[in-house]
Design an enzyme around this catalytic site. Structure first.
Site, PDB file in Angstrom:
ATOM      1  N   LYS A  97       0.882  -1.171   0.000  1.00 37.56           N
ATOM      2  CA  LYS A  97       0.000   0.000   0.000  1.00 37.56           C
ATOM      3  C   LYS A  97       0.916   1.217   0.000  1.00 37.56           C
ATOM      4  CE  LYS A  97      -2.823   2.703   3.125  1.00 37.56           C
ATOM      5  NZ  LYS A  97      -3.463   2.761   4.446  1.00 37.56           N
ATOM      6  N   GLY A 158      -7.256   8.671  10.313  1.00 33.42           N
ATOM      7  CA  GLY A 158      -7.419   8.649  11.768  1.00 33.42           C
ATOM      8  C   GLY A 158      -8.472   9.598  12.297  1.00 33.42           C
ATOM      9  N   ALA A 184      -9.309   5.139   5.242  1.00 37.22           N
ATOM     10  CA  ALA A 184      -9.109   6.313   6.104  1.00 37.22           C
ATOM     11  C   ALA A 184     -10.368   7.137   6.305  1.00 37.22           C
ATOM     12  CB  ALA A 184      -8.011   7.230   5.584  1.00 37.22           C
ATOM     13  N   GLY A 185     -10.591   7.501   7.532  1.00 41.20           N
ATOM     14  CA  GLY A 185     -11.680   8.415   7.869  1.00 41.20           C
ATOM     15  C   GLY A 185     -12.947   7.732   8.354  1.00 41.20           C
ATOM     16  N   ASN A 206      -8.998   1.177  10.498  1.00 40.48           N
ATOM     17  CA  ASN A 206      -8.046   0.821  11.557  1.00 40.48           C
ATOM     18  C   ASN A 206      -8.347   1.568  12.856  1.00 40.48           C
ATOM     19  OD1 ASN A 206      -4.373   0.712  11.738  1.00 40.48           O
ATOM     20  ND2 ASN A 206      -5.864   0.305  13.291  1.00 40.48           N
ATOM     21  N   THR A 207      -8.212   2.897  12.819  1.00 42.16           N
ATOM     22  CA  THR A 207      -8.350   3.683  14.046  1.00 42.16           C
ATOM     23  C   THR A 207      -9.665   3.414  14.768  1.00 42.16           C
ATOM     24  OG1 THR A 207      -7.016   5.419  13.059  1.00 42.16           O
ATOM     25  CG2 THR A 207      -8.323   6.041  14.976  1.00 42.16           C
TER      26      THR A 207
END
Lengths: 261, 389
Positions: A97, A158, A184-185, A206-207
């Site tokens: 990635k 994040g 993301a987001g 992830n976050t």
């Protein structure tokens, strides 16, 4: 009907991708990944202790998951290429990635450098998944350069702000022939479902999992949401209307008793 | 080598006016806000979002004291959102205590009679290996100011030696020229720490009476040269206790904000060391209480959620354990502030006394018990000797 996603010749068991960052504990991370059913797990090579002899973050990613190392820390194409090659040399496989971030505050990726790195790494035999700002023109260049998929951001990395880039991602989904993976987001399972309903091939979160009160349960919730969103996309959502459509149309009088036909 | 001319050095020099609103802070434009006593004004800022230096001034004000718990709640949520449940670990590695400055608060000042030394390659290699064997992967190379005994060429060699073993290397050394910074960066140093100590020029002059450090502007301009030289991250800092702390913090934030906007490729972080006893030192003139210290770190976190905030072993265990989960992204542990001090029982002269003497392992355990993951390794070295090995 088989609805499996295939990238770089690998058929994936789930359309939920996750990461290894920000967890309180590697064992919690392992359990959350397992509960989510994620098929692809990204790991920042910077977190892999290449000189270490103790336990490695890689030991906690299930073998059945496809490993997707990322180039976190790279600020330009050259650095991303070097990290990718270190990753391959460290035995992390040929998926990469590309994450090129020259902006340290908002962590916005550099599409231009990402196109360059995509070209070099795809030519070198990597399965390249570029993380990008959703921009159709840049995405086409990445595909032309050999990207196996594109990974537009939903919002700042994040940030848990959700699919703020919805309209731009929608255009990518409509126009591109490679999988579009929202990365993301995404902060909540409902937002992951929203991305899937829009036609994304997969989402990476992830976050929102790692920092949830109960990461294992949140991982499972995301797995379910992605399945639900995918099913909705396959089912073909009903039309969205700007107002209510009356069940007795205003022209009903034309068909009623006493209407002069 | 003496460099005072702005033209010759490329250092922006005594340019307070250069750094955005730094001049306004030092002119006292924020004094009213930083002395605010009305908690309601602070609550309004918290409700609407903390963005500007004015907001920061209000969060630093006495009016924020009654809402400290709310500050803590918000700051801890921001820290988790930005950094997840992780805390980075690093250790300082003192390579030379030769120093030509007379900083009144420092154990390394030129007048102190203690013997001086610098680590030669073999000893430096041993200290580095001792640290990496202990588990450290992020080492901050620290040196006093002496171009004669600790030249840029020596520092470059030191960075190469340390980066052979440690993936992430930072430097905390005297101000250098841009090309010297670039050489250190290419040798493997990724981040640069340089404290202005205080932005109050009168105090600055008094506590730095002689040596190159007496030149306020030269020090002020150095971080920008580091940004230009390509460092990934810089850390600004003030030594709390030297001058009124609220204005010093705002001044630091003003410079940090300017650098962050001008150099988006360089990550800006902050460190707030408090004065600690050192040989021959006067007590702090402007003490900041524990409560105010916590307030300051929470305010900085809310104002700049993405900033690296580090906390050293200068602070006591109880305070460190309380603060880490609220606002901190990077901590040192098991630190020795003497040259060649790791792995030794007899203590050579220290720069300052540490307050938290837990070992790395003990500190990692403490962090785990907070529900956080202690992260040792978080970098892929792309420069320097490591990748060519």
């Amino acid at each position: 009907m088989n609805d499996a996603l295939t990238i770089g010749g690998v058929t994936l068991s789930s359309r939920f991708f996750t990461g290894t960052g920000k967890f309180s504990d590697l064992r919690v991370m392992e359990a959350a990944i397992r509960a989510s059913g994620a098929s692809v797990v990204t790991v920042a090579l910077r977190r892999v202790d290449l000189k270490g002899t103790g336990e490695s973050i890689l030991d906690f990613v299930q073998k059945e998951c496809q490993l997707m190392p990322n180039t976190s820390g790279a600020r330009n194409a050259e650095e991303a290429v070097r990290i990718a090659k270190l990753s391959q040399a460290a035995g992390c496989g040929n998926w990469i990635k590309i994450e090129i971030i020259p902006d340290q505050k908002h962590l916005m990726p550099d599409n231009e450098e990402t196109v360059k790195a995509t070209r070099i790494l795809a030519a070198a035999g990597f399965v390249v998944l570029p993380y990008m700002v959703p921009d159709l023109v840049a995405a086409r260049k990445m595909v032309e350069a050999g990207a196996a998929a594109v990974m537009p951001l939903g919002a700042a990395i994040g940030s848990n702000r959700g699919l703020q880039s919805r309209e731009l991602v929608r255009i990518l989904v409509e126009e591109l022939e490679v999988p579009v993976i929202v990365d993301a987001g995404i902060g909540k399972p409902s937002e992951a479902a929203e991305a899937m309903e829009l036609g994304a091939a997969a989402v990476l979160v992830n976050t929102a999992v790692a920092t949830a009160g109960d990461p294992v349960r949140m991982g499972a919730a995301f797995g379910l949401a992605v399945e639900a969103g995918r099913s909705a996309w396959k089912a073909g959502p009903g039309r969205v209307l700007s107002g209510a459509e009356a069940s007795s149309p205003l022209t009903g009088f034309l068909f009623g008793a006493g209407a002069a036909l | 080598m003496i460099r005072t001319s702005e033209k010759a050095s490329g250092n922006p020099g005594a340019g307070i006016a250069r750094y955005g609103r730094l001049q306004a802070v030092l002119d006292g434009d924020f004094d009213g806000m930083q002395e605010n006593r009305d908690p309601q004004r602070v609550r309004e800022v918290l409700d609407r979002g903390v963005r500007t230096l004015e907001h920061l001034a209000l969060l630093l004000s006495p009016g924020a004291e009654p809402v400290l718990e709310t500050l803590a709640e918000r700051a801890s949520a921001e820290t988790r959102r930005q950094f997840g449940r992780t805390v980075q670990f690093y250790a300082p590695l003192y390579v030379s205590d030769h120093c030509v400055n007379q900083c009144t608060y420092c154990g390394f000042r030129a007048d102190n009679s203690a013997g001086r030394s610098r680590l030669e390659p073999e000893a430096l290699g041993r200290q580095t290996r001792w640290l990496t064997d202990a588990g450290y992967r992020n080492l901050l190379l620290v040196a006093g100011e002496s171009r004669r005994h600790c030249s840029p060429a020596y520092l470059e060699q030191a960075v190469r030696i340390v980066s052979e073993e440690a993936p992430l290397v930072g430097i905390e050394v005297y101000p250098l020229e841009e090309d010297e910074y670039r050489s250190l960066h290419l040798a493997g140093a990724e981040y640069l720490t340089l404290y202005q100590e205080t932005y109050d020029r009168e105090t600055y002059g008094r506590v730095h009476p002689s040596g190159p450090k007496a030149d306020f502007g030269y020090r002020l301009g150095a971080l920008e040269l580091g940004c230009r030289a390509g460092f990934n991250a810089i850390t600004l800092g003030v030594l709390l206790g030297l001058a009124p702390w609220r204005r010093d913090l705002l001044a630091m934030a003003a410079q940090g904000e300017w650098l962050e906007r001008r150099y988006p490729g360089t990550r800006v972080g902050y460190s707030l060391p408090r004065l600690r006893p050192a040989a021959g030192m006067a007590p702090p003139a402007f003490e900041i209480t524990d409560r105010q210290y916590v307030q300051a770190l929470l305010a900085l976190r809310l104002w700049s959620p993405t900033a690296e905030l580090s906390l050293s072993t200068r602070e006591r265990q109880v305070l460190r354990d309380g603060l880490i989960p609220l606002a901190i992204s990077k901590v040192s542990a098991g630190s020795c502030t003497a040259v060649g001090g790791y792995g030794r029982n007899d203590a050579p002269a220290e720069q300052f006394q540490i307050s938290d003497d837990r070992t790395l392992r003990e500190m990692m355990e403490a962090v785990r018990s907070m529900g956080l993951d202690p992260v040792l390794n978080d970098w892929v070295p792309l420069r320097g000797a490591w990748t060519h090995g």
